[in-house]
Design a protein around this motif. Structure first.
Motif, PDB file in Angstrom:
ATOM      1  N   ALA A   1      -5.648  -1.110  -1.382  1.00 46.13           N
ATOM      2  CA  ALA A   1      -5.183  -0.734  -0.048  1.00 46.13           C
ATOM      3  C   ALA A   1      -4.022   0.248  -0.143  1.00 46.13           C
ATOM      4  CB  ALA A   1      -4.753  -1.978   0.728  1.00 46.13           C
ATOM      5  N   VAL A   2      -3.115  -0.013  -1.064  1.00 48.06           N
ATOM      6  CA  VAL A   2      -1.976   0.889  -1.252  1.00 48.06           C
ATOM      7  C   VAL A   2      -2.470   2.280  -1.646  1.00 48.06           C
ATOM      8  CG1 VAL A   2       0.100   1.337  -2.608  1.00 48.06           C
ATOM      9  CG2 VAL A   2      -0.432  -1.002  -1.878  1.00 48.06           C
ATOM     10  N   LYS A   3      -3.402   2.326  -2.578  1.00 49.65           N
ATOM     11  CA  LYS A   3      -3.960   3.605  -3.026  1.00 49.65           C
ATOM     12  C   LYS A   3      -4.593   4.366  -1.866  1.00 49.65           C
ATOM     13  CE  LYS A   3      -7.323   5.584  -6.263  1.00 49.65           C
ATOM     14  NZ  LYS A   3      -8.347   5.279  -7.316  1.00 49.65           N
ATOM     15  N   LYS A   4      -5.335   3.664  -1.021  1.00 46.97           N
ATOM     16  CA  LYS A   4      -6.016   4.302   0.104  1.00 46.97           C
ATOM     17  C   LYS A   4      -5.010   4.872   1.100  1.00 46.97           C
ATOM     18  CE  LYS A   4      -9.644   5.417   2.539  1.00 46.97           C
ATOM     19  NZ  LYS A   4     -10.599   6.450   2.065  1.00 46.97           N
ATOM     20  N   VAL A   5      -3.957   4.098   1.412  1.00 44.58           N
ATOM     21  CA  VAL A   5      -2.951   4.579   2.350  1.00 44.58           C
ATOM     22  C   VAL A   5      -2.248   5.815   1.796  1.00 44.58           C
ATOM     23  CG1 VAL A   5      -0.754   4.036   3.485  1.00 44.58           C
ATOM     24  CG2 VAL A   5      -2.597   2.349   3.475  1.00 44.58           C
ATOM     25  N   MET A   6      -1.965   5.802   0.495  1.00 42.44           N
ATOM     26  CA  MET A   6      -1.301   6.958  -0.105  1.00 42.44           C
ATOM     27  C   MET A   6      -2.185   8.203  -0.062  1.00 42.44           C
ATOM     28  SD  MET A   6       1.688   6.122  -0.660  1.00 42.44           S
ATOM     29  CE  MET A   6       2.715   4.671  -0.796  1.00 42.44           C
ATOM     30  N   GLU A   7      -3.494   7.994  -0.118  1.00 45.44           N
ATOM     31  CA  GLU A   7      -4.410   9.121  -0.012  1.00 45.44           C
ATOM     32  C   GLU A   7      -4.424   9.699   1.404  1.00 45.44           C
ATOM     33  OE1 GLU A   7      -8.129   7.510  -1.207  1.00 45.44           O
ATOM     34  OE2 GLU A   7      -7.682   7.554  -3.358  1.00 45.44           O
ATOM     35  N   LEU A   8      -4.180   8.833   2.385  1.00 50.18           N
ATOM     36  CA  LEU A   8      -4.230   9.243   3.787  1.00 50.18           C
ATOM     37  C   LEU A   8      -2.918   9.827   4.292  1.00 50.18           C
ATOM     38  CD1 LEU A   8      -6.139   6.166   5.304  1.00 50.18           C
ATOM     39  CD2 LEU A   8      -7.067   8.478   5.020  1.00 50.18           C
ATOM     40  N   THR A   9      -1.823   9.599   3.569  1.00 56.83           N
ATOM     41  CA  THR A   9      -0.495   9.960   4.065  1.00 56.83           C
ATOM     42  C   THR A   9       0.264  10.814   3.055  1.00 56.83           C
ATOM     43  OG1 THR A   9       0.519   7.967   3.115  1.00 56.83           O
ATOM     44  CG2 THR A   9      -0.346   7.797   5.360  1.00 56.83           C
ATOM     45  N   ASP A  10       1.428  11.288   3.500  1.00 57.98           N
ATOM     46  CA  ASP A  10       2.339  12.021   2.629  1.00 57.98           C
ATOM     47  C   ASP A  10       3.386  11.055   2.110  1.00 57.98           C
ATOM     48  OD1 ASP A  10       3.893  13.838   1.306  1.00 57.98           O
ATOM     49  OD2 ASP A  10       4.699  14.788   3.116  1.00 57.98           O
ATOM     50  N   MET A  11       3.093  10.425   0.972  1.00 62.51           N
ATOM     51  CA  MET A  11       4.001   9.472   0.321  1.00 62.51           C
ATOM     52  C   MET A  11       4.129   8.135   1.053  1.00 62.51           C
ATOM     53  SD  MET A  11       7.065  11.903  -1.108  1.00 62.51           S
ATOM     54  CE  MET A  11       7.757  10.558  -2.089  1.00 62.51           C
ATOM     55  N   GLY A  12       3.256   7.868   2.018  1.00 60.38           N
ATOM     56  CA  GLY A  12       3.314   6.591   2.715  1.00 60.38           C
ATOM     57  C   GLY A  12       3.613   6.746   4.192  1.00 60.38           C
ATOM     58  N   ALA A  13       3.721   5.626   4.880  1.00 60.30           N
ATOM     59  CA  ALA A  13       3.889   5.614   6.335  1.00 60.30           C
ATOM     60  C   ALA A  13       5.346   5.774   6.743  1.00 60.30           C
ATOM     61  CB  ALA A  13       3.339   4.309   6.896  1.00 60.30           C
ATOM     62  N   ASP A  14       5.544   6.338   7.946  1.00 58.02           N
ATOM     63  CA  ASP A  14       6.880   6.450   8.526  1.00 58.02           C
ATOM     64  C   ASP A  14       7.389   5.095   9.003  1.00 58.02           C
ATOM     65  OD1 ASP A  14       6.942   9.377   8.368  1.00 58.02           O
ATOM     66  OD2 ASP A  14       5.461   9.308   9.975  1.00 58.02           O
ATOM     67  N   ALA A  15       6.473   4.221   9.367  1.00 61.34           N
ATOM     68  CA  ALA A  15       6.815   2.885   9.847  1.00 61.34           C
ATOM     69  C   ALA A  15       5.675   1.941   9.510  1.00 61.34           C
ATOM     70  CB  ALA A  15       7.066   2.889  11.351  1.00 61.34           C
ATOM     71  N   VAL A  16       6.014   0.688   9.198  1.00 65.16           N
ATOM     72  CA  VAL A  16       5.002  -0.312   8.858  1.00 65.16           C
ATOM     73  C   VAL A  16       5.248  -1.554   9.711  1.00 65.16           C
ATOM     74  CG1 VAL A  16       3.919  -1.678   7.035  1.00 65.16           C
ATOM     75  CG2 VAL A  16       4.961   0.533   6.471  1.00 65.16           C
ATOM     76  N   LEU A  17       4.186  -2.026  10.363  1.00 65.95           N
ATOM     77  CA  LEU A  17       4.275  -3.236  11.175  1.00 65.95           C
ATOM     78  C   LEU A  17       3.643  -4.375  10.394  1.00 65.95           C
ATOM     79  CD1 LEU A  17       3.183  -1.795  14.661  1.00 65.95           C
ATOM     80  CD2 LEU A  17       5.268  -1.383  13.333  1.00 65.95           C
ATOM     81  N   GLU A  18       4.460  -5.346   9.982  1.00 62.93           N
ATOM     82  CA  GLU A  18       3.961  -6.467   9.175  1.00 62.93           C
ATOM     83  C   GLU A  18       3.754  -7.643  10.120  1.00 62.93           C
ATOM     84  OE1 GLU A  18       2.677  -9.242   7.250  1.00 62.93           O
ATOM     85  OE2 GLU A  18       4.741  -9.794   7.713  1.00 62.93           O
ATOM     86  N   CYS A  19       2.468  -7.935  10.416  1.00 61.59           N
ATOM     87  CA  CYS A  19       2.119  -8.914  11.453  1.00 61.59           C
ATOM     88  C   CYS A  19       1.329 -10.096  10.896  1.00 61.59           C
ATOM     89  CB  CYS A  19       1.315  -8.229  12.555  1.00 61.59           C
ATOM     90  SG  CYS A  19       2.144  -6.811  13.309  1.00 61.59           S
ATOM     91  N   VAL A  20       1.543 -10.422   9.633  1.00 61.12           N
ATOM     92  CA  VAL A  20       0.815 -11.525   8.996  1.00 61.12           C
ATOM     93  C   VAL A  20       1.780 -12.567   8.442  1.00 61.12           C
ATOM     94  CG1 VAL A  20      -0.927 -12.169   7.281  1.00 61.12           C
ATOM     95  CG2 VAL A  20      -1.022  -9.917   8.391  1.00 61.12           C
ATOM     96  N   GLY A  21       2.598 -12.165   7.461  1.00 62.61           N
ATOM     97  CA  GLY A  21       3.576 -13.084   6.889  1.00 62.61           C
ATOM     98  C   GLY A  21       3.224 -13.627   5.528  1.00 62.61           C
TER      99      GLY A  21
END
Length: 346
Positions: free
Chosen positions: A224-244
């Motif tokens: 998942a981390v690899k996929k997000v990095m492929e979609l973004t420029d070094m990662g997200a500007d903000a991350v919403l952690e809604c699981v815990g």
């Protein structure tokens, strides 16, 4: 009155219990119209977290005020209200700063008895949120929208607010339950440009897209981390952690670009966190209990009434109070995103 009782892990019952009465001058007695099961209820239903056996449960509802205590002035008998799971006073430093979920004059969780026909609501004068008109003035779908404002929509918004989501941001949302889906709504409401939903369930992916997700990432962990990095420029500007969960929090930190903020609202299942990763990536970590009344009064109720948002779609199965066991089972088995419990619409 009838009320939902947690008997033991995996077992709910409806029992006759005494109807609540005014105990403090700031109380209100509310006749419940609709209530629901929360994802956080599943932690003790599954036996993962402790909850007293043979106790009433529930912390989300809408209803009609039946009576009020002597100090309640702004709320009156007959008012149609949203009953947040928080009980802010509106006067302390926390409430004035917009963090009424941390009001020191009320212990969160000490009155979790919303899955019932009636509810005693402390600190009612400021914390209850009045809805114009009566329940019968609205469609069933709109009533569901109001119900989400008691917790899940406000909690999703809290993740976006604490993550400091702003116009043009790329946002990753961890979790495809009701809170995560409401986080997507919130990121869009705050004008995020790109919203990446971490979801592997087709029904939830579909709703995520409907709510505003631009990308879906079904992978987990390092993939998942690899996929997000492929979609973004070094990662997200903000991350919403809604699981815990440990995996969700770990992934959230890894997909945040340097300087990003993680807004954490998932109830943490790991009591200790290594903060070195935060330090070396300049990652901010915020979050906690949602400021439900503040968000409802200033933003969310108007957003619902003006048809800007439609969060009630997270309710995918409907039950009556007598079928409380089935309502919990549906969520436990992922047959429902969120279980609605209709008691009365009048």
């Amino acid at each position: 009155m009838k009320a939902a009782i947690f008997v033991e892990p995996g077992k709910m019952e409806i029992r006759e219990v005494p109807k609540p009465t005014i105990q403090e001058p700031g109380d209100a007695i509310i006749r419940i119209v609709r209530t629901c099961v929360c994802g956080s209820d599943l932690w003790w239903y599954r036996g993962i977290l402790h909850h007293d056996h043979n106790a009433q449960v529930g912390h989300e509802a809408i209803g009609i005020v039946e009576s009020v205590g002597s100090s309640v002035k702004d709320i009156k008998s007959g008012d149609f209200v949203i009953a947040p799971f928080t009980h802010g006073c509106g006067k302390c430093a926390a409430c004035k700063a917009g963090f009424d979920g941390n009001c020191p004059y009320y212990k969160v969780g000490s009155a979790e008895q919303y899955q019932a026909e009636f509810l005693r609501y402390p600190q009612a004068d400021w914390a209850l949120v009045k809805v114009p008109g009566k329940p019968q003035d609205y469609t069933s779908d709109m009533l569901n929208n109001f119900l989400t404002l008691a917790d899940v929509m406000a909690t999703g918004y809290h993740s976006a607010r604490t993550a400091e989501v702003k116009e043009g941001d790329t946002v990753v949302v961890m979790g495809d339950g009701a809170v995560g889906l409401c986080g997507i709504i919130s990121a869009k409401l705050r004008h995020a440009k790109r919203i990446i939903a971490m979801s592997k369930h087709p029904d939830r992916q579909k709703l995520a897209k409907e709510f505003g997700a631009t990308d879906i990432v079904p992978e987990r962990g390092d993939d998942a981390v690899k996929k997000v990095m492929e979609l973004t420029d070094m990662g997200a500007d903000a991350v919403l952690e809604c699981v815990g969960t440990k995996l969700s929090i770990d992934t959230a930190l890894k997909v945040a670009r340097p300087g990003a903020v993680v807004g954490r609202v998932g109830i943490a299942q790991k009591p200790v966190m290594d903060t070195n990763d935060l330090f070396f990536n300049n990652t901010g970590l915020r979050g906690g209990i949602a400021a439900v009344t503040t968000y409802d009064k200033k933003i969310l109720l108007d957003a619902v009434l003006s048809n800007q948002i439609d969060p009630g779609k997270v309710f995918t199965k409907e039950f009556d109070l007598e079928h409380i066991q089935e309502a919990y089972e549906a969520m436990d088995k992922r047959e429902a995103i969120k279980s609605l419990i209709v008691i009365s619409d009048k």
